[in-house]
Every structure is written in C-alpha cells, then in structure tokens.
Design an enzyme around this catalytic site. Structure first.
Site, PDB file in Angstrom:
ATOM      1  N   HIS A  43       0.845  -1.204   0.000  1.00 42.92           N
ATOM      2  CA  HIS A  43       0.000   0.000   0.000  1.00 42.92           C
ATOM      3  C   HIS A  43       0.868   1.237   0.000  1.00 42.92           C
ATOM      4  O   HIS A  43       0.912   1.990   0.956  1.00 42.92           O
ATOM      5  CB  HIS A  43      -0.934   0.005   1.213  1.00 42.92           C
ATOM      6  CG  HIS A  43      -2.030  -0.976   1.067  1.00 42.92           C
ATOM      7  ND1 HIS A  43      -3.016  -0.837   0.127  1.00 42.92           N
ATOM      8  CD2 HIS A  43      -2.291  -2.136   1.692  1.00 42.92           C
ATOM      9  CE1 HIS A  43      -3.840  -1.865   0.192  1.00 42.92           C
ATOM     10  NE2 HIS A  43      -3.406  -2.679   1.135  1.00 42.92           N
ATOM     11  N   HIS A  78       0.229 -10.939   1.613  1.00 44.02           N
ATOM     12  CA  HIS A  78      -1.068 -11.297   2.206  1.00 44.02           C
ATOM     13  C   HIS A  78      -1.519 -12.720   1.872  1.00 44.02           C
ATOM     14  O   HIS A  78      -2.380 -13.262   2.548  1.00 44.02           O
ATOM     15  CB  HIS A  78      -2.172 -10.409   1.632  1.00 44.02           C
ATOM     16  CG  HIS A  78      -2.146  -9.008   2.108  1.00 44.02           C
ATOM     17  ND1 HIS A  78      -1.821  -8.673   3.386  1.00 44.02           N
ATOM     18  CD2 HIS A  78      -2.450  -7.844   1.482  1.00 44.02           C
ATOM     19  CE1 HIS A  78      -1.911  -7.362   3.520  1.00 44.02           C
ATOM     20  NE2 HIS A  78      -2.284  -6.831   2.387  1.00 44.02           N
ATOM     21  N   GLU A 130      -5.946 -10.629   3.388  1.00 47.25           N
ATOM     22  CA  GLU A 130      -5.317 -11.784   4.048  1.00 47.25           C
ATOM     23  C   GLU A 130      -6.391 -12.765   4.520  1.00 47.25           C
ATOM     24  O   GLU A 130      -6.247 -13.991   4.366  1.00 47.25           O
ATOM     25  CB  GLU A 130      -4.466 -11.320   5.235  1.00 47.25           C
ATOM     26  CG  GLU A 130      -3.742 -12.477   5.902  1.00 47.25           C
ATOM     27  CD  GLU A 130      -3.099 -12.081   7.229  1.00 47.25           C
ATOM     28  OE1 GLU A 130      -2.373 -11.072   7.267  1.00 47.25           O
ATOM     29  OE2 GLU A 130      -3.329 -12.793   8.216  1.00 47.25           O
ATOM     30  N   SER A 224      -2.292   5.117   5.420  1.00 51.58           N
ATOM     31  CA  SER A 224      -1.768   3.934   6.093  1.00 51.58           C
ATOM     32  C   SER A 224      -2.227   3.929   7.552  1.00 51.58           C
ATOM     33  O   SER A 224      -1.819   4.771   8.356  1.00 51.58           O
ATOM     34  CB  SER A 224      -0.233   3.958   6.000  1.00 51.58           C
ATOM     35  OG  SER A 224       0.324   3.177   7.013  1.00 51.58           O
ATOM     36  N   ASN A 226      -1.588   1.824   9.899  1.00 51.48           N
ATOM     37  CA  ASN A 226      -0.567   1.500  10.905  1.00 51.48           C
ATOM     38  C   ASN A 226       0.357   2.692  11.152  1.00 51.48           C
ATOM     39  O   ASN A 226       0.862   2.880  12.257  1.00 51.48           O
ATOM     40  CB  ASN A 226       0.182   0.212  10.535  1.00 51.48           C
ATOM     41  CG  ASN A 226       1.218   0.410   9.472  1.00 51.48           C
ATOM     42  OD1 ASN A 226       2.336   0.797   9.764  1.00 51.48           O
ATOM     43  ND2 ASN A 226       0.854   0.179   8.211  1.00 51.48           N
TER      44      ASN A 226
HETATM   45 FE1  SF4 Z   1       4.499 -11.272   7.418  1.00 50.22          FE
HETATM   46 FE2  SF4 Z   1       4.100 -10.201   9.795  1.00 50.22          FE
HETATM   47 FE3  SF4 Z   1       4.771  -8.654   7.771  1.00 50.22          FE
HETATM   48 FE4  SF4 Z   1       2.368  -9.755   7.817  1.00 50.22          FE
HETATM   49  S1  SF4 Z   1       3.174  -8.224   9.267  1.00 50.22           S
HETATM   50  S2  SF4 Z   1       3.747  -9.663   6.079  1.00 50.22           S
HETATM   51  S3  SF4 Z   1       2.810 -11.696   8.767  1.00 50.22           S
HETATM   52  S4  SF4 Z   1       6.035 -10.265   8.686  1.00 50.22           S
END
Ligand code: SF4
Length: 285
Positions: A43, A78, A130, A224, A226
């Site tokens: 993203h 994902h 995901e 984003s 996060n």
């Molecule tokens: Fe892999 Fe964790 Fe990154 Fe998701 S957040 S892509 S599970 S390393």
C-alpha cells in the site's frame, strides 16, 4: 544532537521479501517479461508507480487473471486462496509465490484442520485480503469473527469441533478475549495463535524512542492505518511529533535545546524515503 532511527521502522520481513521478489523478477525478465502482481504488492503509491514504470501490472480480480494467456503472476505477502493458485496453473502462467511464511503457516493449519472435520474460525477483519485468502484454504466454509458480539452469537452443536486462527495483524488482547468466549461455550477447540509480532514490536520501539526524544518524526502514507497508529502513540509520548509522507513535507525548525530526534516509519514506507529523511536531519541540524 543525536538522530536515532527505530530499528523496526519501515517494511516488515514479509513485505520486504515480497517487494524484493518483484524487483528481482524485473531484473530477470526485463521490461517485456509480462509480470503481474495479484493485487498491489504494497500500500504505497510511489512503489506501485515505480513498478508500473518498470512494466509490472496489477491484477485486481480473478476475472482479470482469467484474461491472461502468458506471463508470471506474483502473489503478495497477504497470500491468496487456493483457487487462485489453481487458476494460475490452469492458465499455464508462472506463479511466483511471495506469500509471507507466517501467512502460509495459517493456510496449512486451516487446510489440515478443516480436512480433519473442524469448523474454521478466523479472528480478523472480514473482507481484508489476508482473511479472504485464509478462507480460501478451508475445505468447508470458514467463519470470520471480529467482535465479542459476533463471538457470543456463534451457535453450533455442542459436539462441534473448532479450529481458531487469527489474522496476522490482529490485536493480541482482543484475540485472547474472543477465544475466551468460545472456550466458555464448551466446544472442543484447537487454538493457533497466528498473530505476527512485527506490528507490535514496531509500536513498542516507537513508543520507547518517542519517550526519550525531544522531536519525533513518523513517516508514512496518509492512508496507512498502521502509520497513523504509530503517530498517535508517539504523540502521546512526545508532543513535538511530525507526521510526514516524504521529505518534502518536513518543515523542521529545531531549537538549540533539542538533543534527540527520533525517526520511525509505517510498514509500507520504503527504505529510500526513510534514508532521505534521516540524512536530511543529520546534515542540516
Ligand atoms: Fe508477514 Fe508479519 Fe509482515 Fe504480515 S506483518 S507480512 S505476517 S512479517
């Protein structure tokens, strides 16, 4: 003045691996290689645009995949449902699988336990790519639960066997609370904690750094979620926290009293942008 870059800033292991895979593929195949990613690899508009300029196209649906007759399809971190792999194979396309190994592990658990007759419960956000991918590995229809209300409403025969997995980015505390609701209902349950701690580690390190810093810079796209979360956490520890997308947004005026500038970045922020910001602050202040 000290400038400290958080070690966990930017791409997590799985995203880095997926993005690197695309660039490696470009190097191997060149511009005429008919390279596709199933969904945007990350993203981040800048990265997707750069890849487009290098000839990589994004497939947005199974219908678009169906139209292809040649080329290679890269699966992003994902992951995807089993039928997407089958379609790629049926069409005679090359499949490059960059599914994060942590997500792949969930696919394996779901495939096996649904095959053993367990009802699959995915704790996560329905509709998230995901989660959609995970659903597609269950041999029977999987159920997605994201709230206590949904968990409380869940009703099945008392002898029903369940297998509970989680979306990798789900909050651990909420996951535990939801699992507890299922436990209390008395079902035969297997619980696989499949949460990845990359997000949590990034947040923990950012908070620790922000608590020490006089100024904190958080880098990431405005969409984003996060990065926004990182910004909020940092701001609660350090009132001089800046949220920027790229170096162009940075209008820093640092008084002489500033001793420590901390920098962190969201999961989809490319290293290049992080480096640019870091170098700018080091050189100019
Ligand atoms: Fe892999 Fe964790 Fe990154 Fe998701 S957040 S892509 S599970 S390393």
């Amino acid at each position: 003045m000290e400038v400290v870059l958080a070690k966990t800033s930017g791409f997590c292991f799985g995203v880095k691996r997926a993005v690197d895979t695309v660039y490696e593929q470009i190097d191997k195949a060149g511009k005429t290689g008919d390279i596709y990613t199933y969904g945007p690899i990350i993203h981040n508009e800048e990265v997707v645009r750069d890849l487009e300029n290098k000839g990589v196209r994004v497939l947005n649906s199974k219908e678009e995949l169906e139209q292809l007759s040649m080329g290679c399809v890269i699966i992003r971190s994902h992951g995807v449902s089993k039928d997407v792999y089958e379609l790629i194979e049926k069409k005679g396309l090359v499949c490059i699988d960059a599914t994060c190994p942590f997500v792949k592990r969930i696919h394996k658990i779901v495939e096996k336990e649904s095959g053993n007759g367990r009802q699959i419960i995915i704790i996560g956000n329905d509709g998230h790519p995901e989660v959609e991918g995970i659903k597609g590995w269950s041999k029977t229809s999987a159920i997605v639960i994201e709230s206590p209300e949904q968990a409380l409403k869940f009703d099945a025969k008392k002898d029903e066997k369940l297998c509970i997995v989680s979306q990798t980015t789900f909050n651990y505390k909420k996951f535990q609370d939801l699992v507890e609701i299922f436990r209390k209902k008395g079902y035969d349950i297997i619980v696989a904690n499949t949460i990845c701690n990359a997000t949590e580690e990034r947040q923990r390190e950012a908070v620790e750094l922000a608590a020490r810093a006089d100024v904190m810079i958080v880098i990431g796209g405005t969409h984003s979620s996060n990065t926004r979360k990182l910004y909020e956490l940092c701001q609660s520890e350090c009132e001089n926290t800046y949220y920027i997308q790229t170096l162009e947004d940075l209008q820093l005026e640092l008084p002489n009293s500033v001793e420590l500038v901390g920098i962190t970045a969201g999961a989809s922020t490319p290293n290049k942008i992080i480096e640019e910001v870091q170098n700018y602050v080091r050189i100019n202040f």
